[in-house]
Design a protein around this motif. Structure first.
Motif, PDB file in Angstrom:
ATOM      1  N   GLU A 460      -9.922  -3.494  -8.234  1.00 48.49           N
ATOM      2  CA  GLU A 460      -8.199  -3.007  -8.137  1.00 48.49           C
ATOM      3  C   GLU A 460      -7.678  -3.901  -7.176  1.00 48.49           C
ATOM      4  O   GLU A 460      -8.710  -3.963  -6.046  1.00 48.49           O
ATOM      5  CB  GLU A 460      -8.134  -1.456  -7.138  1.00 48.49           C
ATOM      6  CG  GLU A 460      -7.094  -1.275  -7.473  1.00 48.49           C
ATOM      7  CD  GLU A 460      -6.253   0.234  -6.757  1.00 48.49           C
ATOM      8  OE1 GLU A 460      -7.307   0.830  -5.984  1.00 48.49           O
ATOM      9  OE2 GLU A 460      -5.304   0.515  -7.019  1.00 48.49           O
ATOM     10  N   GLN A 461      -6.914  -4.891  -7.568  1.00 54.54           N
ATOM     11  CA  GLN A 461      -5.796  -5.778  -6.767  1.00 54.54           C
ATOM     12  C   GLN A 461      -5.114  -5.423  -5.427  1.00 54.54           C
ATOM     13  O   GLN A 461      -4.714  -4.137  -6.177  1.00 54.54           O
ATOM     14  CB  GLN A 461      -5.334  -6.808  -7.375  1.00 54.54           C
ATOM     15  CG  GLN A 461      -7.491  -7.964  -7.903  1.00 54.54           C
ATOM     16  CD  GLN A 461      -7.047  -8.855  -8.599  1.00 54.54           C
ATOM     17  OE1 GLN A 461      -5.585  -8.731  -9.235  1.00 54.54           O
ATOM     18  NE2 GLN A 461      -7.785  -9.806  -8.490  1.00 54.54           N
ATOM     19  N   GLY A 588     -16.899  -1.861  -2.193  1.00 52.99           N
ATOM     20  CA  GLY A 588     -17.004  -3.421  -1.205  1.00 52.99           C
ATOM     21  C   GLY A 588     -15.446  -3.519  -0.854  1.00 52.99           C
ATOM     22  O   GLY A 588     -14.072  -3.154  -1.871  1.00 52.99           O
ATOM     23  N   VAL A 589     -15.506  -3.783  -0.064  1.00 50.63           N
ATOM     24  CA  VAL A 589     -13.735  -4.311   0.763  1.00 50.63           C
ATOM     25  C   VAL A 589     -13.764  -5.601   0.607  1.00 50.63           C
ATOM     26  O   VAL A 589     -14.510  -6.392   1.293  1.00 50.63           O
ATOM     27  CB  VAL A 589     -13.255  -3.616   1.314  1.00 50.63           C
ATOM     28  CG1 VAL A 589     -11.852  -3.947   2.046  1.00 50.63           C
ATOM     29  CG2 VAL A 589     -13.206  -2.178   1.291  1.00 50.63           C
ATOM     30  N   ILE A 590     -12.799  -6.396  -0.086  1.00 55.33           N
ATOM     31  CA  ILE A 590     -13.189  -7.593  -0.368  1.00 55.33           C
ATOM     32  C   ILE A 590     -12.168  -8.832   0.071  1.00 55.33           C
ATOM     33  O   ILE A 590     -11.053  -8.594  -0.968  1.00 55.33           O
ATOM     34  CB  ILE A 590     -13.500  -8.135  -1.395  1.00 55.33           C
ATOM     35  CG1 ILE A 590     -14.974  -7.795  -2.262  1.00 55.33           C
ATOM     36  CG2 ILE A 590     -14.186  -9.832  -1.719  1.00 55.33           C
ATOM     37  CD1 ILE A 590     -15.420  -8.198  -3.637  1.00 55.33           C
ATOM     38  N   ASP A 601       0.035 -13.330  -3.815  1.00 57.09           N
ATOM     39  CA  ASP A 601      -1.125 -13.736  -3.235  1.00 57.09           C
ATOM     40  C   ASP A 601      -1.866 -12.456  -3.396  1.00 57.09           C
ATOM     41  O   ASP A 601      -1.985 -11.471  -2.718  1.00 57.09           O
ATOM     42  CB  ASP A 601      -2.155 -14.486  -2.517  1.00 57.09           C
ATOM     43  CG  ASP A 601      -1.063 -15.915  -2.727  1.00 57.09           C
ATOM     44  OD1 ASP A 601      -0.487 -16.574  -1.242  1.00 57.09           O
ATOM     45  OD2 ASP A 601      -1.086 -16.263  -3.593  1.00 57.09           O
ATOM     46  N   CYS A 602      -3.627 -12.256  -3.937  1.00 57.02           N
ATOM     47  CA  CYS A 602      -4.263 -10.368  -3.919  1.00 57.02           C
ATOM     48  C   CYS A 602      -4.721 -11.506  -3.002  1.00 57.02           C
ATOM     49  O   CYS A 602      -5.841 -12.649  -2.227  1.00 57.02           O
ATOM     50  CB  CYS A 602      -5.453 -10.742  -4.709  1.00 57.02           C
ATOM     51  SG  CYS A 602      -6.372  -9.542  -4.792  1.00 57.02           S
ATOM     52  N   ILE A 603      -4.595 -10.162  -1.557  1.00 51.69           N
ATOM     53  CA  ILE A 603      -5.501 -10.466  -0.210  1.00 51.69           C
ATOM     54  C   ILE A 603      -6.550  -9.689  -0.160  1.00 51.69           C
ATOM     55  O   ILE A 603      -7.127 -10.095   0.707  1.00 51.69           O
ATOM     56  CB  ILE A 603      -4.692 -10.084   0.925  1.00 51.69           C
ATOM     57  CG1 ILE A 603      -3.154  -8.620   0.391  1.00 51.69           C
ATOM     58  CG2 ILE A 603      -3.151 -11.070   0.597  1.00 51.69           C
ATOM     59  CD1 ILE A 603      -2.883  -7.846   2.107  1.00 51.69           C
ATOM     60  N   ILE A 604      -6.636  -8.152  -0.697  1.00 51.73           N
ATOM     61  CA  ILE A 604      -7.987  -7.182  -1.098  1.00 51.73           C
ATOM     62  C   ILE A 604      -8.305  -7.442  -1.894  1.00 51.73           C
ATOM     63  O   ILE A 604      -7.654  -6.501  -2.917  1.00 51.73           O
ATOM     64  CB  ILE A 604      -7.243  -6.225   0.118  1.00 51.73           C
ATOM     65  CG1 ILE A 604      -6.890  -6.699   1.469  1.00 51.73           C
ATOM     66  CG2 ILE A 604      -9.070  -5.148   0.080  1.00 51.73           C
ATOM     67  CD1 ILE A 604      -6.649  -5.186   2.351  1.00 51.73           C
TER      68      ILE A 604
END
Length: 610
Positions: A460-461, A588-590, A601-604
């Motif tokens: 999930e973004q 996971g938290v990328i 922009d995707c940040i997480i």
């Protein structure tokens, strides 16, 4: 639950004790009449743990608590030094349209009596069942004692209404009680029964039977409140405390017997006759319409205008045809909540719907309506349709209520009598049909767990809510954020004072100060955006909030705007943490490796849940 803390929080957010004109409570709500509505923070109240929701209706500011409302009310009374439910001047201090004021007056007068009315009504119904089945003999003293306990409330109803009406209108309670006592004084009753001509200084007096009546004493106390105000203003201070009650009794008792009493009784009789005529023309349509509209009327508080009619019908004819139809509405919304519980895949909603449905069975539908069915819309409509079906059956059966009380499992005895079997069938149809319709028609389930698991496993973004420079949380000066105590995430040093939604979801938190926002995404990720550090101290200055709690948003929708330069000028750090507060649920938290980000922009990225 800490009732003292909850009571203090409620008082704080309604603007303090001095902002209260009057307050009472019903089965699930605290009902406040406020001096200044703008001082009450509805959104902050709804965020308090223990508050179900806040409703503004009929000129009242209603805080829905649930089954613990008596305990919270008791604490508020204690905190306000026993002030309870009245302020001098009563309803004359109220503002708003006439309809809203009338609803507030009626609800304030009858709400304190609902509990004992239900208890007495149940006992009355049980006694009727016991005598009809031969378990008790009506000639036995046991029956006489129990019937006195059950019927005394209804017989002496003018006395009880005198107390609540006096509190509402700001009249002297003991003078109001004395006036009510005069209406049902044994000699007056004997005089009426004798049929002898009665006059007061030559003015003819039409004596009526005032036991169990509603309208006459309310009219009398209303006028008494103005008479007392006039007397207290113009009579000398040295004698006004006993001359005012003297004038009140000398004027109001004859005036009530000559004018208000007959007017109230004839009005009540007319209303009762009108209701009966509607059921005589088409009982099926009448039952269906009443049942279908009842919960809608409850939402807007308009149902309080019908309560006196129900009580008057019982007083005049010993029975009422409206209340049985309202029971269909109660059981229908309860059934809709059960249907939601069976259908939803959202564990939190399932638990809420289940508990609300259990409460609804016993006649308390606010948690089911406000917490479940109305929120999801379609279940509420299913409940209305099902109520109409059950109400039609109840109307066709000419079911009656012999006493007052919130319709529910425990109060079924008050409906014992003609049409009782039809009543049972009607509420059963409402309940079962509502479950079936809700389950078949469905609703927009907040969570589809299978889809959630699939989408989260692929990541999930969460997108940037700000334009600016990316920083690690460790560079935020607030240790709560930098230590990741609230969850994992990143920080953004904003270059533009616009905050947007980082994902599709619901605004779970929107602080009145405008400095922080919570978003629960469609897949149940909880995102917290805190604009700057310690900016709560500004109390909303330089922030322009665009959303409210509970609002559905799409990614990119504007949550707030703020003045970056003004914040800096006032010495505040504008680094803004974006935190996944339930990040421990994910394997996971990328975080992004970009140095600058924009809202697109995707940040997480959140990987599969544990």
């Amino acid at each position: 639950m800490d009732f003292q803390s909850l009571a203090n929080n409620i008082l704080t957010h309604i603007g303090g004790e001095n902002n209260i004109v009057s307050f009472v409570h019903c089965a699930t709500r605290l009902r406040f009449q406020l001096k200044d509505r703008t001082k009450a923070d509805k959104e902050a109240l709804e965020e308090i743990d223990g508050v179900v929701t806040v409703v503004e209706s009929g000129g009242q500011f209603q805080v829905v608590i649930g089954n613990h409302v008596p305990e919270v009310y008791k604490e508020i009374v204690r905190i306000t030094n026993g002030r309870e439910d009245s302020a001098p001047g009563g309803s004359r201090q109220e503002k708003g349209n006439l309809a809203g004021r009338l609803v507030d007056i009626v609800s304030s007068i009858f709400t304190p009596l609902l509990g004992v009315m239900a208890g007495a009504g149940i006992l009355k119904g049980l006694l009727l069942i016991c005598t009809n089945t031969g378990w008790l003999n009506a000639k036995e003293t046991t029956y006489t004692i129990l019937y006195a306990a059950a019927d005394s409330l209804f017989y002496f109803l003018p006395l009880l209404l005198a107390v609540t009406a006096a509190k509402k209108f700001g009249a002297n309670i003991f003078v109001a009680l004395t006036i009510a006592g005069a209406l049902i004084y044994p000699t007056i009753i004997e005089l009426k029964n004798s049929g002898a001509d009665t006059s007061f200084f030559g003015i003819p007096v039409v004596l009526m039977n005032y036991t169990s009546t509603v309208i006459p004493i309310i009219l009398a106390v209303f006028v008494l409140s103005y008479l007392e105000t006039f007397c207290m203003r113009f009579i000398h201070e040295s004698v006004k405390n006993f001359i005012t009650p003297l004038i009140g009794l000398v004027v109001m008792v004859p005036l009530t017997l000559i004018v208000f009493g007959p007017l109230g009784v004839y009005t009540g009789n007319g209303i009762a006759a009108a209701i009966l005529s509607i059921f005589d023309v088409s009982p099926i349509v009448a039952g269906a319409v009443i049942a279908a509209l009842w919960q809608i009327l409850v939402i807007f508080g308009i149902h309080w205008g019908i309560v006196p009619v129900i009580l008057n019908n019982i007083a005049v004819h010993g029975k009422d045809y409206i209340k049985p139809a309202t029971a269909a509405a109660v059981f229908a919304q309860t059934g809709a909540a059960f249907g939601v519980m069976l259908k939803t895949k959202n564990k939190k909603l399932k638990a809420l719907a289940g508990s609300a449905a259990v409460t609804g069975i016993f006649g308390i539908t606010e948690p089911a309506v406000y917490g479940v069915t109305l929120r999801l819309k379609k279940p509420f409509v299913c409940g209305v349709i099902s109520a109409a079906a059950g109400g039609a059956i109840i109307g066709y059966s000419h079911s009656i209520a012999i006493a007052s009380g919130a319709p529910g499992l425990l109060t079924i005895p008050i409906f014992y009598g003609p049409g009782f079997l039809g009543f049972i069938i009607g509420i059963s149809v409402s309940f079962v049909l509502s479950i079936v319709l809700t389950y078949i028609i469905g609703f927009d389930d907040p969570v589809d767990e299978k889809q959630m698991q699939t989408e989260i496993s692929s990541g999930e973004q969460i997108y940037s809510p700000l334009q600016g420079d990316v920083l690690p949380l460790s560079e935020v000066s607030d240790k709560v954020f930098s230590s990741e105590a609230l969850g994992k995430g990143i920080a953004v040093l904003p270059t533009k004072g616009v905050v947007t939604a980082p994902a599709d979801g619901v605004v779970s938190t929107a602080f009145p100060t405008g400095h922080a926002y919570g978003i629960t995404t469609e897949h149940q990720a909880d995102i917290l955006i805190h604009i700057g550090v310690d900016t709560v101290k500004l109390e909303g200055k330089h922030f322009d909030r665009k959303v409210v709690q509970g609002q559905t948003v799409k990614r990119g929708d504007i949550l707030a705007e703020f003045d970056i330069e003004a914040l800096k000028t006032e010495g505040f750090d504008v680094k803004t943490p974006i935190v996944v507060t339930n990040s421990d649920l994910y394997s996971g938290v990328i975080l992004t490796d970009q140095k600058q980000v924009n809202p697109e922009d995707c940040i997480i990225t959140l990987r599969s849940s544990k």
